[in-house]
Enzyme design. Structure first.
Site, PDB file in Angstrom:
ATOM      1  N   MET A 174       0.805  -1.220   0.000  1.00 22.81           N
ATOM      2  CA  MET A 174       0.000   0.000   0.000  1.00 22.81           C
ATOM      3  C   MET A 174       0.841   1.275   0.000  1.00 22.81           C
ATOM      4  SD  MET A 174      -3.108  -0.980  -0.148  1.00 22.81           S
ATOM      5  CE  MET A 174      -3.877   0.596   0.197  1.00 22.81           C
ATOM      6  N   ARG A 175       2.149   1.142   0.035  1.00 27.04           N
ATOM      7  CA  ARG A 175       2.980   2.342   0.103  1.00 27.04           C
ATOM      8  C   ARG A 175       2.797   3.211  -1.140  1.00 27.04           C
ATOM      9  NH1 ARG A 175       7.461   0.258   1.727  1.00 27.04           N
ATOM     10  NH2 ARG A 175       7.301   0.890   3.903  1.00 27.04           N
ATOM     11  N   ALA A 176       2.613   2.588  -2.300  1.00 21.31           N
ATOM     12  CA  ALA A 176       2.455   3.356  -3.530  1.00 21.31           C
ATOM     13  C   ALA A 176       1.218   4.252  -3.465  1.00 21.31           C
ATOM     14  CB  ALA A 176       2.358   2.412  -4.724  1.00 21.31           C
TER      15      ALA A 176
END
Length: 678
Positions: free
Chosen positions: A274-276
């Site tokens: 989910m970092r993107a």
């Protein structure tokens, strides 16, 4: 202190400047990775950014740059009493590729810790970079253990130093900026994902622009202060714009429609984790603030995707980073326009941003523009090898050369290692004495103590306590008592591939399988942090297709375009490999080589080619070079020539099937010690 080159004087490189400025506006974006060829102003731009950053208020005398408004309660220099703060310029701290762990995280005075029970701590670069910029030039060449420390600090916002029960913690929140030349090797995926944005840079091909670059650089070299003074007004205006964008940033609205587009884009491009999504949201918000708007538009989302997603699309080290812009536009259209934008804010199907710079002041980085059309010539359209001595014909390359064939699907290979105990660069292949790993013993330190062996130190100091007048509970320790722990871990090796590209290997299915095997070994070398080189032989000679490098994707590219055909000068290939290894031993004597010969063992051309190849193999054996022969012979009738070559080399032979990690053909085959009797 030398005068830095002005940021506003940099010619072109819009993507690079935009990526850095967005991080200056919103450090929460997570830093930027600058990829590109040498001589493209990467380092110049990063060093110039610090002059544009707002000043940092700090607690007077605090070595860890605590904020006077909310000082770190666990600061080693604390607790801090209420006092007026002082302002200082933001720092750009450079981490050298060859830096030590102590230089990065700091060091404890072990002698004082044992004898006095105090935490005498000397801060490292992570403490210096707190609330500033941590710059790593050639970040792809950074040692693994330093990468691990950077990952921990970036994830937790703090640095921990623990030595033999004594621990120190301090805050370490910084803007991580890295530069790299992809030709020298790729980054580990874990560190790659830590960079919020990535930009690709290259030298301009426009003559006027190149002339202006040279003109400005010469003017700066002649009079740095005078040159900087001429750009002071532009620098001041840019500094004010950054400050204004920072003030506006908390008021920027990120609507549900925008979040929907961001999530749909990340899902469509199948990025991991989910970092993107989070980075895209922060980048789009920073883009809006940079443009002076309080609402995020579709253009902001598109540009954020082009900055935040390309490096997260890599599935293996041979993939070039990039983004399909047509797919991006289609995804954004299908996700629908943001609720707060009108038709004028829709993405430009041609990929352009606002002409007036309202979308952020830079051009979105383009996807890899190389023509990646597969090599010409499919399974049935390549000319068959011409008989030796036959005249060249139209459509047939000279010398019986055939068009390159595509490699078969790579697979996980078995472990091949160099015997003995080395002392080379940290890696994951062969056993070695390293600074990290399991403790195997103790010795007197040579220079600064880095890893204390507590038991050995106490044992050395114990017999002298009465003579030293010990009266209390503390142990009286002298410098001569300290013992350095010796540790055993893994090293990276130089894996030199010698690939037979002759006519005997040219059958299409066979060469495809051979390339697939070499590609698999290259992938294994990437994962084990090796250097690689490639020597090929065919026709009448051998050539160094790729000098030893850390860039395995460069080796894969050379392998993909490798033509085949002609005679089999096996001895020439082995002698060329000997020359390469001789030079590399002078350049890097601690890095042990592993010779991987990929051949069916046949040798043709010249008088007694087989005997000559045997003598070349014994030359490698006499110098202790560890080797393995990948036997590519196929069919029911096998001559066993690759096995003979392996015996001459003092190594071992494995078939293509045995090379697979999941093969049931036999046990894992380590390379036989050089010099062992056949």
């Amino acid at each position: 202190m030398s005068t830095p080159y002005p940021f506003t004087a940099i010619v072109g490189q819009d993507d690079l400047r935009l990526g850095l400025l967005l991080n200056a506006v919103s450090p929460a974006v997570g830093g930027v990775l600058v990829r590109g060829e040498k001589g493209t102003a990467k380092s110049t731009a990063v060093r110039a950014l610090a002059a544009l950053m707002p000043e940092v208020p700090v607690v007077p005398g605090c070595r860890f740059s605590c904020d006077p408004v909310s000082p770190d309660p666990a600061c080693p220099d604390g607790p801090h009493a209420e006092a007026a703060g002082v302002s200082r310029p933001a720092r750009t701290v450079e981490l050298p590729v060859g830096g030590s762990e102590d230089r990065l995280v700091g060091a404890l005075d072990i002698e004082r810790a044992l004898s006095e029970g105090v935490k005498a701590f000397e801060p490292g670069l992570l403490a210096d970079a707190h609330r500033g910029i941590l710059y790593v030039d050639e970040v792809n060449l950074l040692h693994d253990h330093l990468v691990d420390l950077l990952l921990d600090a970036a994830a937790m916002g703090a640095s921990y130093v623990e030595r033999e029960g004594v621990s120190v913690r301090h805050a370490a929140r910084f803007l991580l900026v890295g530069t790299m030349n992809p030709e020298e090797g790729e980054l580990r995926p874990q560190l790659l994902d830590r960079f919020g944005l990535t930009v690709e840079v290259s030298a301009s091909r426009d003559t006027d622009e190149r002339v202006e670059v040279v003109r400005r650089r010469l003017a700066y070299d002649d009079d740095p202060e005078g040159f900087a003074a001429r750009w002071a007004e532009e620098e001041g205006a840019l500094r004010e714009r950054i400050a204004a964008a920072r003030v506006l940033l908390p008021r920027v609205v990120l609507s549900d429609g925008v979040l929907w587009q961001i999530a749909a884009t990340c899902a469509a491009f199948e990025v991991d984790g989910m970092r993107a999504d989070i980075v895209m949201a922060r980048t789009a918000t920073a883009l809006a603030a940079w443009a002076g708007r309080e609402e995020v538009t579709a253009d902001d989302v598109r540009q954020a995707a082009l900055l935040a997603l390309p490096h997260r699309r890599r599935r293996n080290p041979f993939d070039a980073p990039g983004l399909d812009e047509d797919k991006l536009d289609q995804t954004l259209d299908e996700a629908g326009p943001p609720e707060n934008s009108d038709g004028d804010d829709q993405p430009d199907p041609d990929g352009g941003g606002d002409d007036d710079g309202g979308g952020g002041g830079g051009v979105p980085p383009q996807a890899d523009g190389e023509d990646r059309t597969p090599p010409q010539g499919s399974e049935g359209d390549s000319p068959s090898p011409a008989p030796e001595g036959a005249p060249d014909t139209p459509g047939r390359p000279a010398g019986g050369e055939q068009q390159p064939v595509a490699a078969a699907e790579p697979f996980r290979t078995k472990m091949l290692s160099v015997p003995g105990l080395g002392e080379g660069a940290a890696g994951r292949r062969s056993r070695a004495r390293t600074e990290h790993g399991r403790t195997t013993g103790a010795r007197r330190p040579e220079g600064a103590l880095t890893k204390l062996h507590l038991a050995a130190t106490v044992q050395a100091a114990a017999p002298h306590q009465r003579a030293r007048g010990r009266a209390g509970r503390g142990l009286v320790v002298r410098r001569d008592d300290l013992r350095q722990a010796t540790r055993e871990g893994r090293e990276g090796n130089l894996v030199l591939f010698v690939v037979d590209a002759s006519g005997s290997m040219a059958a299409r299915q066979r060469m495809s399988a051979v390339k697939g095997a070499v590609l698999s070994l290259l992938l294994d070398a990437y994962q084990r942090r090796d250097k690689v080189g490639l020597v090929t032989f065919r026709g009448k000679e051998a050539e160094v297709a790729l000098p030893p490098t850390s860039s395995v994707d460069a080796a894969a590219a050379r392998l993909e375009s490798l033509p085949t055909g002609g005679r089999t000068p096996l001895a020439a290939g082995l002698l060329k490999a000997h020359d390469v290894l001789r030079v590399e031993r002078l350049r890097d004597p601690s890095r042990r080589p592993l010779l991987v010969v990929v051949t069916d063992g046949r040798a043709t051309g010249g008088p007694e080619p087989v005997a000559l190849a045997g003598r070349a193999g014994r030359l490698h054996r006499s110098e202790g070079t560890a080797s393995v022969v990948v036997d590519c012979e196929s069919g029911y009738v096998r001559l066993g020539l690759a096995g003979e070559l392996a015996r001459e080399l003092g190594g071992t032979a494995v078939t293509l099937d045995e090379l697979r990690a999941d093969s049931i053909a036999g046990l894992v085959k380590d390379v036989t010690a050089a010099g062992r009797a056949a």
